[in-house]
Design a protein around this motif. Structure first.
Motif, mmCIF file in Angstrom:
data_model
loop_
_atom_site.group_PDB
_atom_site.id
_atom_site.type_symbol
_atom_site.label_atom_id
_atom_site.label_comp_id
_atom_site.label_asym_id
_atom_site.label_seq_id
_atom_site.Cartn_x
_atom_site.Cartn_y
_atom_site.Cartn_z
ATOM 1 N N GLU A 20 -48.499 -2.080 21.672
ATOM 2 C CA GLU A 20 -48.387 -1.208 20.502
ATOM 3 C C GLU A 20 -46.921 -0.895 20.209
ATOM 4 N N TYR A 21 -46.574 -0.856 18.941
ATOM 5 C CA TYR A 21 -45.198 -0.537 18.540
ATOM 6 C C TYR A 21 -45.212 0.136 17.169
ATOM 7 N N GLU A 22 -44.058 0.662 16.799
ATOM 8 C CA GLU A 22 -43.914 1.343 15.503
ATOM 9 C C GLU A 22 -42.851 0.633 14.677
ATOM 10 N N ARG A 23 -43.179 0.328 13.439
ATOM 11 C CA ARG A 23 -42.227 -0.330 12.545
ATOM 12 C C ARG A 23 -41.236 0.687 11.999
ATOM 13 N N CYS A 24 -39.944 0.316 12.013
ATOM 14 C CA CYS A 24 -38.901 1.239 11.544
ATOM 15 C C CYS A 24 -38.066 0.619 10.429
ATOM 16 N N GLY A 25 -38.668 -0.251 9.661
ATOM 17 C CA GLY A 25 -37.944 -0.876 8.561
ATOM 18 C C GLY A 25 -37.406 -2.251 8.949
ATOM 19 N N VAL A 26 -36.594 -2.792 8.063
ATOM 20 C CA VAL A 26 -36.040 -4.135 8.253
ATOM 21 C C VAL A 26 -34.539 -4.107 8.024
ATOM 22 N N ALA A 27 -33.803 -4.751 8.913
ATOM 23 C CA ALA A 27 -32.359 -4.907 8.745
ATOM 24 C C ALA A 27 -32.076 -6.329 8.276
ATOM 25 N N ASN A 28 -30.924 -6.524 7.677
ATOM 26 C CA ASN A 28 -30.502 -7.856 7.248
ATOM 27 C C ASN A 28 -29.294 -8.285 8.071
ATOM 28 N N ILE A 29 -29.297 -9.525 8.505
ATOM 29 C CA ILE A 29 -28.200 -10.030 9.332
ATOM 30 C C ILE A 29 -27.497 -11.172 8.604
ATOM 31 N N PHE A 30 -26.220 -10.971 8.311
ATOM 32 C CA PHE A 30 -25.390 -12.029 7.747
ATOM 33 C C PHE A 30 -24.698 -12.764 8.889
ATOM 34 N N MET A 31 -24.775 -14.083 8.866
ATOM 35 C CA MET A 31 -24.087 -14.911 9.857
ATOM 36 C C MET A 31 -23.034 -15.759 9.156
ATOM 37 N N VAL A 32 -21.799 -15.654 9.620
ATOM 38 C CA VAL A 32 -20.697 -16.462 9.097
ATOM 39 C C VAL A 32 -20.097 -17.208 10.274
ATOM 40 N N ASN A 33 -20.060 -18.533 10.216
ATOM 41 C CA ASN A 33 -19.469 -19.257 11.333
ATOM 42 C C ASN A 33 -18.603 -20.417 10.849
ATOM 43 N N GLU A 34 -17.563 -20.691 11.605
ATOM 44 C CA GLU A 34 -16.673 -21.813 11.337
ATOM 45 C C GLU A 34 -16.926 -22.851 12.430
ATOM 46 N N PRO A 35 -17.717 -23.880 12.133
ATOM 47 C CA PRO A 35 -18.191 -24.796 13.176
ATOM 48 C C PRO A 35 -17.087 -25.480 13.981
ATOM 49 N N LEU A 36 -15.988 -25.853 13.351
ATOM 50 C CA LEU A 36 -14.981 -26.647 14.043
ATOM 51 C C LEU A 36 -14.112 -25.832 15.000
ATOM 52 N N THR A 37 -14.141 -24.512 14.890
ATOM 53 C CA THR A 37 -13.329 -23.680 15.785
ATOM 54 C C THR A 37 -14.165 -22.848 16.751
ATOM 55 N N GLY A 38 -15.484 -22.844 16.567
ATOM 56 C CA GLY A 38 -16.327 -22.044 17.455
ATOM 57 C C GLY A 38 -16.197 -20.555 17.213
ATOM 58 N N LYS A 39 -15.945 -20.180 15.955
ATOM 59 C CA LYS A 39 -15.855 -18.759 15.605
ATOM 60 C C LYS A 39 -17.065 -18.377 14.774
ATOM 61 N N ARG A 40 -17.518 -17.154 14.984
ATOM 62 C CA ARG A 40 -18.580 -16.634 14.144
ATOM 63 C C ARG A 40 -18.394 -15.136 13.976
ATOM 64 N N TYR A 41 -18.862 -14.638 12.827
ATOM 65 C CA TYR A 41 -18.777 -13.221 12.489
ATOM 66 C C TYR A 41 -20.156 -12.796 12.005
#
Length: 208
Positions: free
Chosen positions: A49-70
């Motif tokens: 059993e659990y309680e729903r507390c809404g939904v968050a949005n996740i933005f993913m930004v990544n630069e594949p050639l350098t291995g960076k992500r924000y």
């Protein structure tokens, strides 16, 4: 598809980085009973059993050639949220580059018009000029490497119950820093030559 794959094979240029962006909803879930902590030789136990507390949005930004992500967590997924993310990419993450090649899906909010609805015309044009937008085809979001990073994030960090955005932001930031320190990159091997073989049935038949 072939345009996106051509972008991925461009050699690394620090002045014109190739950056991928994607987003995904994540439900906020609260425990209704205190879970039983893990003991030696046993798994942790939590009630179904659990309680729903809404939904968050996740933005993913990544630069594949350098291995960076924000990663950025927001409580909504509107045009303005996307516009502020684009401004953040341009002014905070890549302020010194000449042009940013941004790969993303063709979602309705991912349009230059969103910048003009959020900022003054002068500011919107300034931000827009920093980018070259590269859209993945319809039903082809799998071509976006940021989607791969999102799957890694969900599996390594967000595969559990989190009930508020503040905690989610802290957990995501810790994951981001750890993965950036490791310089984890994506070994992308899908090319146009392979696409023309594997997806042959999607190409028109040319008869002599």
């Amino acid at each position: 598809m072939e345009l996106v794959l051509d972008v991925y094979k461009i050699c690394y240029n620090p002045l014109i980085p190739v950056v991928c962006m994607d987003e995904s909803p994540k439900q906020l879930i609260k425990e209704t009973r205190v879970p039983i902590e893990r003991k030696p030789g046993c798994d942790a136990k939590e009630d179904y059993e659990y309680e729903r507390c809404g939904v968050a949005n996740i933005f993913m930004v990544n630069e594949p050639l350098t291995g960076k992500r924000y990663v950025k967590v927001t409580d909504k997924k509107t045009k303005k949220d996307w516009a502020h993310l684009i401004k953040e990419i341009a002014d905070q993450h890549y302020p010194q580059v000449e042009k940013i090649k941004l790969v993303m899906d063709n979602l309705g909010t991912h349009k230059p018009a969103a910048l003009y609805e959020t900022f003054t015309p002068e500011e919107a044009k300034r931000i827009w000029d920093r980018f070259e937008f590269v859209y993945t085809p319809k039903h082809g979001s799998w071509l976006n490497m940021a989607e791969i990073e999102l799957h890694v994030l969900m599996g390594q960090c967000l595969n559990r119950r989190i009930d508020n955005i503040k905690t989610m932001e802290q957990e995501v930031k810790a994951w981001q820093n750890d993965r950036n320190n490791k310089k984890a990159i994506i070994n992308w091997q899908f090319t146009n030559d392979k696409a023309r073989i594997k997806l042959k049935k999607l190409y028109p038949t040319i008869s002599d």
